[in-house]
Scaffold this motif. Sequence first.
Motif, PDB file in Angstrom:
ATOM      1  N   GLY A 137       4.359  -1.150  12.339  1.00 22.69           N
ATOM      2  CA  GLY A 137       4.274   0.015  11.461  1.00 22.69           C
ATOM      3  C   GLY A 137       5.361   0.006  10.403  1.00 22.69           C
ATOM      4  O   GLY A 137       5.902   1.052  10.053  1.00 22.69           O
ATOM      5  N   LEU A 190       8.805   0.262   1.417  1.00 20.33           N
ATOM      6  CA  LEU A 190       7.972   1.351   0.902  1.00 20.33           C
ATOM      7  C   LEU A 190       8.825   2.372   0.166  1.00 20.33           C
ATOM      8  O   LEU A 190      10.002   2.554   0.464  1.00 20.33           O
ATOM      9  CB  LEU A 190       7.220   2.032   2.050  1.00 20.33           C
ATOM     10  CG  LEU A 190       6.262   1.146   2.854  1.00 20.33           C
ATOM     11  CD1 LEU A 190       5.611   1.961   3.965  1.00 20.33           C
ATOM     12  CD2 LEU A 190       5.212   0.530   1.954  1.00 20.33           C
ATOM     13  N   ASN A 194       4.649   9.949  -2.325  1.00 22.10           N
ATOM     14  CA  ASN A 194       3.600   9.424  -1.443  1.00 22.10           C
ATOM     15  C   ASN A 194       4.077   9.567  -0.004  1.00 22.10           C
ATOM     16  O   ASN A 194       4.625   8.639   0.559  1.00 22.10           O
ATOM     17  CB  ASN A 194       3.331   7.945  -1.738  1.00 22.10           C
ATOM     18  CG  ASN A 194       2.899   7.722  -3.163  1.00 22.10           C
ATOM     19  OD1 ASN A 194       2.020   8.408  -3.644  1.00 22.10           O
ATOM     20  ND2 ASN A 194       3.514   6.771  -3.831  1.00 22.10           N
ATOM     21  N   LEU A 197       4.721   9.390   3.665  1.00 26.15           N
ATOM     22  CA  LEU A 197       4.325   8.421   4.680  1.00 26.15           C
ATOM     23  C   LEU A 197       3.702   9.160   5.857  1.00 26.15           C
ATOM     24  O   LEU A 197       4.268  10.142   6.352  1.00 26.15           O
ATOM     25  CB  LEU A 197       5.538   7.616   5.151  1.00 26.15           C
ATOM     26  CG  LEU A 197       6.261   6.803   4.086  1.00 26.15           C
ATOM     27  CD1 LEU A 197       7.475   6.100   4.694  1.00 26.15           C
ATOM     28  CD2 LEU A 197       5.333   5.796   3.441  1.00 26.15           C
ATOM     29  N   LYS A 198       2.523   8.688   6.302  1.00 33.22           N
ATOM     30  CA  LYS A 198       1.815   9.307   7.422  1.00 33.22           C
ATOM     31  C   LYS A 198       1.232   8.219   8.309  1.00 33.22           C
ATOM     32  O   LYS A 198       0.938   7.116   7.841  1.00 33.22           O
ATOM     33  CB  LYS A 198       0.647  10.167   6.925  1.00 33.22           C
ATOM     34  CG  LYS A 198       1.014  11.360   6.102  1.00 33.22           C
ATOM     35  CD  LYS A 198      -0.259  12.090   5.712  1.00 33.22           C
ATOM     36  CE  LYS A 198       0.015  13.207   4.729  1.00 33.22           C
ATOM     37  NZ  LYS A 198      -1.234  13.854   4.299  1.00 33.22           N
ATOM     38  N   LYS A 237      -1.820   6.575  10.502  1.00 28.58           N
ATOM     39  CA  LYS A 237      -3.252   6.432  10.195  1.00 28.58           C
ATOM     40  C   LYS A 237      -4.075   7.586  10.756  1.00 28.58           C
ATOM     41  O   LYS A 237      -5.038   8.028  10.130  1.00 28.58           O
ATOM     42  CB  LYS A 237      -3.767   5.096  10.720  1.00 28.58           C
ATOM     43  CG  LYS A 237      -3.273   3.922   9.902  1.00 28.58           C
ATOM     44  CD  LYS A 237      -3.841   2.607  10.382  1.00 28.58           C
ATOM     45  CE  LYS A 237      -3.342   1.477   9.485  1.00 28.58           C
ATOM     46  NZ  LYS A 237      -3.802   0.169   9.933  1.00 28.58           N
ATOM     47  N   GLY A 270      -2.876   8.455   6.828  1.00 27.89           N
ATOM     48  CA  GLY A 270      -1.895   7.602   6.149  1.00 27.89           C
ATOM     49  C   GLY A 270      -2.159   6.128   6.373  1.00 27.89           C
ATOM     50  O   GLY A 270      -3.231   5.732   6.848  1.00 27.89           O
ATOM     51  N   ASP A 271      -1.165   5.312   6.055  1.00 27.12           N
ATOM     52  CA  ASP A 271      -1.291   3.858   6.145  1.00 27.12           C
ATOM     53  C   ASP A 271      -0.429   3.235   7.234  1.00 27.12           C
ATOM     54  O   ASP A 271      -0.449   2.022   7.417  1.00 27.12           O
ATOM     55  CB  ASP A 271      -0.882   3.218   4.804  1.00 27.12           C
ATOM     56  CG  ASP A 271      -1.806   3.622   3.678  1.00 27.12           C
ATOM     57  OD1 ASP A 271      -3.008   3.798   3.933  1.00 27.12           O
ATOM     58  OD2 ASP A 271      -1.323   3.767   2.532  1.00 27.12           O
ATOM     59  N   ILE A 272       0.349   4.029   7.958  1.00 23.07           N
ATOM     60  CA  ILE A 272       1.310   3.495   8.916  1.00 23.07           C
ATOM     61  C   ILE A 272       0.720   3.515  10.329  1.00 23.07           C
ATOM     62  O   ILE A 272       0.191   4.537  10.775  1.00 23.07           O
ATOM     63  CB  ILE A 272       2.619   4.316   8.899  1.00 23.07           C
ATOM     64  CG1 ILE A 272       3.174   4.460   7.477  1.00 23.07           C
ATOM     65  CG2 ILE A 272       3.655   3.708   9.840  1.00 23.07           C
ATOM     66  CD1 ILE A 272       3.606   3.183   6.821  1.00 23.07           C
ATOM     67  N   ASP A 273       0.811   2.371  11.004  1.00 26.13           N
ATOM     68  CA  ASP A 273       0.376   2.304  12.406  1.00 26.13           C
ATOM     69  C   ASP A 273       1.365   3.066  13.276  1.00 26.13           C
ATOM     70  O   ASP A 273       2.563   2.788  13.253  1.00 26.13           O
ATOM     71  CB  ASP A 273       0.325   0.849  12.891  1.00 26.13           C
ATOM     72  CG  ASP A 273      -0.862   0.088  12.352  1.00 26.13           C
ATOM     73  OD1 ASP A 273      -1.914   0.718  12.133  1.00 26.13           O
ATOM     74  OD2 ASP A 273      -0.737  -1.133  12.142  1.00 26.13           O
TER      75      ASP A 273
END
Length: 187
Positions: free
Chosen positions: A137, A142, A147, A149-150, A152, A156-159
């Motif tokens: 993750g 970044l 934007n 951070l979140k 998924k 969002g896009d972060i594991d």
Amino acid sequence: MAKKAQSTLINMLLSLTVIALVAAAALAALNAITAAPIANAQKAKVENAISAVLPNFDKLQDTAIDGNICHIGIDSEGNFVGAAIEAGNDKGFGGHLQLMVGFDAEGNVTGYQILETHETPGLGAKADKWFQNDGKGSVIGLNPNGNELKVKKDGGDIDAISGSTITSRAFLDIVNNASSLFQNLNH
């Protein structure tokens, strides 16, 4: 033969008072002995975290924003190189989570160190590696400015850490907050 003391309320209260006073004095002495080493260890931990997350710097200027300490890195020519920001929250599964988050001059995350955590070993405690550059993750590189951070699960896009979505959300909330504080620095 010695006479046995009578077990009266006054004798019991006196005995308990003496025991409590001795215990309190022992704890106070122990606290006085250990306070300086604990403070020195905490200071060393913060200094190591700053060095680990901040781009190369020659001197630091510290400032506080909204109760968070911001360590501003400056190179030998007086140029701003980035900042290491201490931020935390109580949203972790185990309670309080405190991080040192580093940013370069453009606001990109350069690294982080966990200063305090009470997360579950084997689950939430994986945050020390999970969000690093080689972690699943990764947040390194970044730029959260504008934007958020979140994970998924929240669009969002972060594991998230497997089995530790609450910790992952708390962690990203801290990084987002630190980014916001970074944007408020006068650099």
